[in-house]
Design a protein around this motif. Sequence first.
Motif, PDB file in Angstrom:
ATOM      1  N   TYR A  11     116.130 139.313  -2.290  1.00 58.42           N
ATOM      2  CA  TYR A  11     115.282 138.293  -1.674  1.00 58.42           C
ATOM      3  C   TYR A  11     116.080 137.351  -0.772  1.00 58.42           C
ATOM      4  O   TYR A  11     115.503 136.429  -0.191  1.00 58.42           O
ATOM      5  CB  TYR A  11     114.581 137.473  -2.756  1.00 58.42           C
ATOM      6  CG  TYR A  11     113.465 138.214  -3.462  1.00 58.42           C
ATOM      7  CD1 TYR A  11     112.252 138.449  -2.824  1.00 58.42           C
ATOM      8  CD2 TYR A  11     113.628 138.676  -4.765  1.00 58.42           C
ATOM      9  CE1 TYR A  11     111.220 139.118  -3.469  1.00 58.42           C
ATOM     10  CE2 TYR A  11     112.603 139.344  -5.422  1.00 58.42           C
ATOM     11  CZ  TYR A  11     111.404 139.563  -4.765  1.00 58.42           C
ATOM     12  OH  TYR A  11     110.385 140.230  -5.409  1.00 58.42           O
ATOM     13  N   SER A  64     122.585 140.387   1.333  1.00 57.59           N
ATOM     14  CA  SER A  64     121.761 139.357   1.967  1.00 57.59           C
ATOM     15  C   SER A  64     121.291 139.873   3.318  1.00 57.59           C
ATOM     16  O   SER A  64     121.837 140.837   3.863  1.00 57.59           O
ATOM     17  CB  SER A  64     122.546 138.047   2.147  1.00 57.59           C
ATOM     18  OG  SER A  64     123.635 138.231   3.035  1.00 57.59           O
ATOM     19  N   HIS A  96     118.483 147.118   5.333  1.00 53.38           N
ATOM     20  CA  HIS A  96     117.304 147.593   4.617  1.00 53.38           C
ATOM     21  C   HIS A  96     117.025 149.071   4.879  1.00 53.38           C
ATOM     22  O   HIS A  96     116.793 149.851   3.945  1.00 53.38           O
ATOM     23  CB  HIS A  96     116.079 146.764   5.010  1.00 53.38           C
ATOM     24  CG  HIS A  96     116.033 145.423   4.342  1.00 53.38           C
ATOM     25  ND1 HIS A  96     114.976 144.554   4.493  1.00 53.38           N
ATOM     26  CD2 HIS A  96     116.912 144.799   3.518  1.00 53.38           C
ATOM     27  CE1 HIS A  96     115.203 143.456   3.784  1.00 53.38           C
ATOM     28  NE2 HIS A  96     116.375 143.578   3.196  1.00 53.38           N
ATOM     29  N   ALA A 139     112.830 143.787  10.138  1.00 50.09           N
ATOM     30  CA  ALA A 139     112.192 142.564   9.656  1.00 50.09           C
ATOM     31  C   ALA A 139     112.925 141.331  10.164  1.00 50.09           C
ATOM     32  O   ALA A 139     114.115 141.358  10.462  1.00 50.09           O
ATOM     33  CB  ALA A 139     112.168 142.563   8.131  1.00 50.09           C
ATOM     34  N   LYS A 140     112.193 140.236  10.247  1.00 46.40           N
ATOM     35  CA  LYS A 140     112.771 138.975  10.701  1.00 46.40           C
ATOM     36  C   LYS A 140     113.707 138.402   9.649  1.00 46.40           C
ATOM     37  O   LYS A 140     113.418 138.415   8.459  1.00 46.40           O
ATOM     38  CB  LYS A 140     111.653 137.977  10.997  1.00 46.40           C
ATOM     39  CG  LYS A 140     112.154 136.640  11.540  1.00 46.40           C
ATOM     40  CD  LYS A 140     110.993 135.708  11.815  1.00 46.40           C
ATOM     41  CE  LYS A 140     111.492 134.361  12.326  1.00 46.40           C
ATOM     42  NZ  LYS A 140     110.374 133.432  12.584  1.00 46.40           N
ATOM     43  N   GLU A 141     114.861 137.895  10.120  1.00 47.20           N
ATOM     44  CA  GLU A 141     115.838 137.283   9.221  1.00 47.20           C
ATOM     45  C   GLU A 141     115.317 135.945   8.723  1.00 47.20           C
ATOM     46  O   GLU A 141     114.747 135.160   9.472  1.00 47.20           O
ATOM     47  CB  GLU A 141     117.145 137.065   9.977  1.00 47.20           C
ATOM     48  CG  GLU A 141     118.347 136.857   9.086  1.00 47.20           C
ATOM     49  CD  GLU A 141     118.859 138.166   8.529  1.00 47.20           C
ATOM     50  OE1 GLU A 141     118.623 138.405   7.335  1.00 47.20           O
ATOM     51  OE2 GLU A 141     119.469 138.941   9.264  1.00 47.20           O
ATOM     52  N   ASN A 142     115.514 135.692   7.439  1.00 48.14           N
ATOM     53  CA  ASN A 142     115.079 134.432   6.844  1.00 48.14           C
ATOM     54  C   ASN A 142     116.236 133.860   6.045  1.00 48.14           C
ATOM     55  O   ASN A 142     116.426 134.179   4.880  1.00 48.14           O
ATOM     56  CB  ASN A 142     113.858 134.665   5.950  1.00 48.14           C
ATOM     57  CG  ASN A 142     113.380 133.390   5.286  1.00 48.14           C
ATOM     58  OD1 ASN A 142     113.675 132.296   5.754  1.00 48.14           O
ATOM     59  ND2 ASN A 142     112.642 133.542   4.189  1.00 48.14           N
ATOM     60  N   LYS A 143     117.038 133.007   6.681  1.00 46.25           N
ATOM     61  CA  LYS A 143     118.228 132.484   6.013  1.00 46.25           C
ATOM     62  C   LYS A 143     117.872 131.530   4.886  1.00 46.25           C
ATOM     63  O   LYS A 143     118.427 131.607   3.799  1.00 46.25           O
ATOM     64  CB  LYS A 143     119.127 131.771   7.031  1.00 46.25           C
ATOM     65  CG  LYS A 143     119.769 132.700   8.047  1.00 46.25           C
ATOM     66  CD  LYS A 143     120.716 131.921   8.938  1.00 46.25           C
ATOM     67  CE  LYS A 143     121.410 132.841   9.939  1.00 46.25           C
ATOM     68  NZ  LYS A 143     122.364 132.109  10.789  1.00 46.25           N
ATOM     69  N   GLY A 144     116.970 130.614   5.145  1.00 47.21           N
ATOM     70  CA  GLY A 144     116.595 129.663   4.115  1.00 47.21           C
ATOM     71  C   GLY A 144     117.669 128.603   3.918  1.00 47.21           C
ATOM     72  O   GLY A 144     118.775 128.674   4.462  1.00 47.21           O
ATOM     73  N   VAL A 173     118.593 141.354   6.313  1.00 45.86           N
ATOM     74  CA  VAL A 173     117.674 142.489   6.435  1.00 45.86           C
ATOM     75  C   VAL A 173     118.284 143.674   7.184  1.00 45.86           C
ATOM     76  O   VAL A 173     117.653 144.723   7.288  1.00 45.86           O
ATOM     77  CB  VAL A 173     116.383 142.050   7.167  1.00 45.86           C
ATOM     78  CG1 VAL A 173     115.706 140.911   6.423  1.00 45.86           C
ATOM     79  CG2 VAL A 173     116.683 141.636   8.613  1.00 45.86           C
ATOM     80  N   GLY A 218     116.927 136.972   2.185  1.00 44.99           N
ATOM     81  CA  GLY A 218     116.605 137.416   3.530  1.00 44.99           C
ATOM     82  C   GLY A 218     115.097 137.526   3.616  1.00 44.99           C
ATOM     83  O   GLY A 218     114.396 136.543   3.784  1.00 44.99           O
ATOM     84  N   ASN A 219     114.586 138.736   3.439  1.00 47.63           N
ATOM     85  CA  ASN A 219     113.143 138.960   3.438  1.00 47.63           C
ATOM     86  C   ASN A 219     112.893 140.223   2.628  1.00 47.63           C
ATOM     87  O   ASN A 219     113.070 141.334   3.126  1.00 47.63           O
ATOM     88  CB  ASN A 219     112.626 139.106   4.868  1.00 47.63           C
ATOM     89  CG  ASN A 219     111.119 139.046   4.947  1.00 47.63           C
ATOM     90  OD1 ASN A 219     110.429 139.178   3.939  1.00 47.63           O
ATOM     91  ND2 ASN A 219     110.594 138.839   6.146  1.00 47.63           N
TER      92      ASN A 219
END
Length: 387
Positions: free
Chosen positions: A229, A199, A204, A2-7, A201, A231-232
């Motif tokens: 959550y 933290s 996973h 999955a794509k990393e989502n740092k936020g 992905v 991450g994704n």
Amino acid sequence: MAKENKGPWHAKMVRIVSIWTIAIHLPWAIALALALVRWLGLLSYGVAMGAVLLAYALLEPLVFYPLPDKPRPAWRVDALERPYFVHVASVHVSAVGWLFNILNLQWKIDLWLGPFVAYFMALWVFGWGSFVTSRRLRIRHLTLSVYGLPAAFEGYRIAHISDIHLGGFTPPSQVANWLERVRAVPVDLTVITGDVVTSGVQFHESIASLLGTLRSPDGVFFVPGNHDYFGNGMPLFELLERHRVRVLRNEQVLLTRNDAPLLIAGMDDVWTGRGDLAVTLSQRHDRCTILLAHDPIVFDDAARLGVSLMLSGHTHGGQLALPGLARHVNLTKRANRYSLGVYRNGRSTLVVSGGLGCTGLPIRVGVPPEVGVITLVCARCTDAPSA
């Protein structure tokens, strides 16, 4: 993958940790300067501050490289990262040494002595907590009286796993060893109350395959925690389902024995605003209900709505606690009313697990990693939990 989502949380955390790390080293730097002043004079203060800033510049990648968490060699973790965090924790304690100095000025001791004595004592305690205690699993057996429990479920056994935080400091090999011990204990149901990763992905697939090795007659249920959550989260939940781990997000599952019902309700994470207690319990209909919720903060509301038993984690028991009195004296006690162990509210019971992994500092003192094995009995048989 999955794509990393740092936020936005990532950049904010970097700023906060950077400022705090430098600030907490200031008392330590002053103590170092006082130790050197007889040889370097006032220059010792510049040397001490320069040493702190240089050390931070060199070691800063150890803090922020694994954000979001990612695989890295075991030698790096044990030879560089753990010692760094043990040092940082000990520096916090060294500030207490200044209090020792203030109270003992009449003895005319060297002012640097108190902070350094406190630092080296803490270094030993936290070093043991990081390299030894944080890896020693405790299987905690509880017998709980549950109001409204159908007689058909008398003696029902639940394995309660929480806060694994699989990642750089809690690698797959460590989790595999823990789960091997869990599988050796016969239970009817296995529940996982969130935070299976820290933290990102990149762990996973590892955690999903490991949790997929768990088997119980009535299944394996999971509810998300806040770190799931970071991450994704959705790809993680899909992987868990693929490995036969049932993900409950404000949902219910009805178990039956001899036509007697027991409702398992799973609440999504409240920290990230996804949990909805009313929806989670919408199908309760006065059935005996076991609520799975990562954060124990909702216990009072759950008790008001008639939940018989709630299983949670999130707090880690503070990770740092007074041995033997961890329930009463731990790092998170003031922030979390329900921090560790068993609590009652009327006819409702809450169990807060100390969890398995670590967040922040990879250290456990007084709160070893634990998995709960809970045996349920009808409230008419006994009226108090026992360990």
